[in-house]
Design an enzyme around this catalytic site. Structure first.
Site, PDB file in Angstrom:
ATOM      1  CB  ALA A 182      -0.915  -0.011   1.215  1.00  0.00           C
ATOM      2  CB  CYS A 183       1.334   4.187   0.602  1.00  0.00           C
ATOM      3  SG  CYS A 183      -0.183   4.467   1.508  1.00  0.00           S
ATOM      4  CG  HIS A 184       5.744   0.827  -3.446  1.00  0.00           C
ATOM      5  ND1 HIS A 184       5.832  -0.253  -4.278  1.00  0.00           N
ATOM      6  CD2 HIS A 184       6.933   1.466  -3.541  1.00  0.00           C
ATOM      7  CE1 HIS A 184       7.032  -0.278  -4.839  1.00  0.00           C
ATOM      8  NE2 HIS A 184       7.714   0.759  -4.405  1.00  0.00           N
TER       9      HIS A 184
END
Length: 80
Positions: free
Chosen positions: A27-29
């Site tokens: 997540a968030c990548h």
């Protein structure tokens, strides 16, 4: 769900199954050829981290959808 496929690049897996909505890395990548900071902090092996897919189900996801997705992932991993 997050699954790592050592020896396979997440981008290659996603390209092999354009009809399946998955994301690369954590997540968030954004994925790509750089390990996600989250997977790095978890000490995930580099080969598995670079081949990690995030798979989510939605409220409207059917059993048939999951079967189609699973079959597509299996085929993509076998061909990488």
């Amino acid at each position: 769900m997050s699954i790592g496929f050592p020896g396979c690049a997440a981008a290659d897996l996603m390209n092999a199954m354009p009809h399946v909505a998955v994301s690369a890395g954590a997540a968030c990548h954004g994925g790509g050829a750089v390990i996600s900071p989250v997977l790095d902090a978890m000490k995930v092996d580099l080969s598995a981290a670079l081949g990690t897919l995030r798979i989510s189900l939605g409220r409207m996801t059917t059993t048939g959808d999951t079967k189609i997705g699973a079959d597509a992932i299996i085929d993509a991993v076998r061909s990488c």
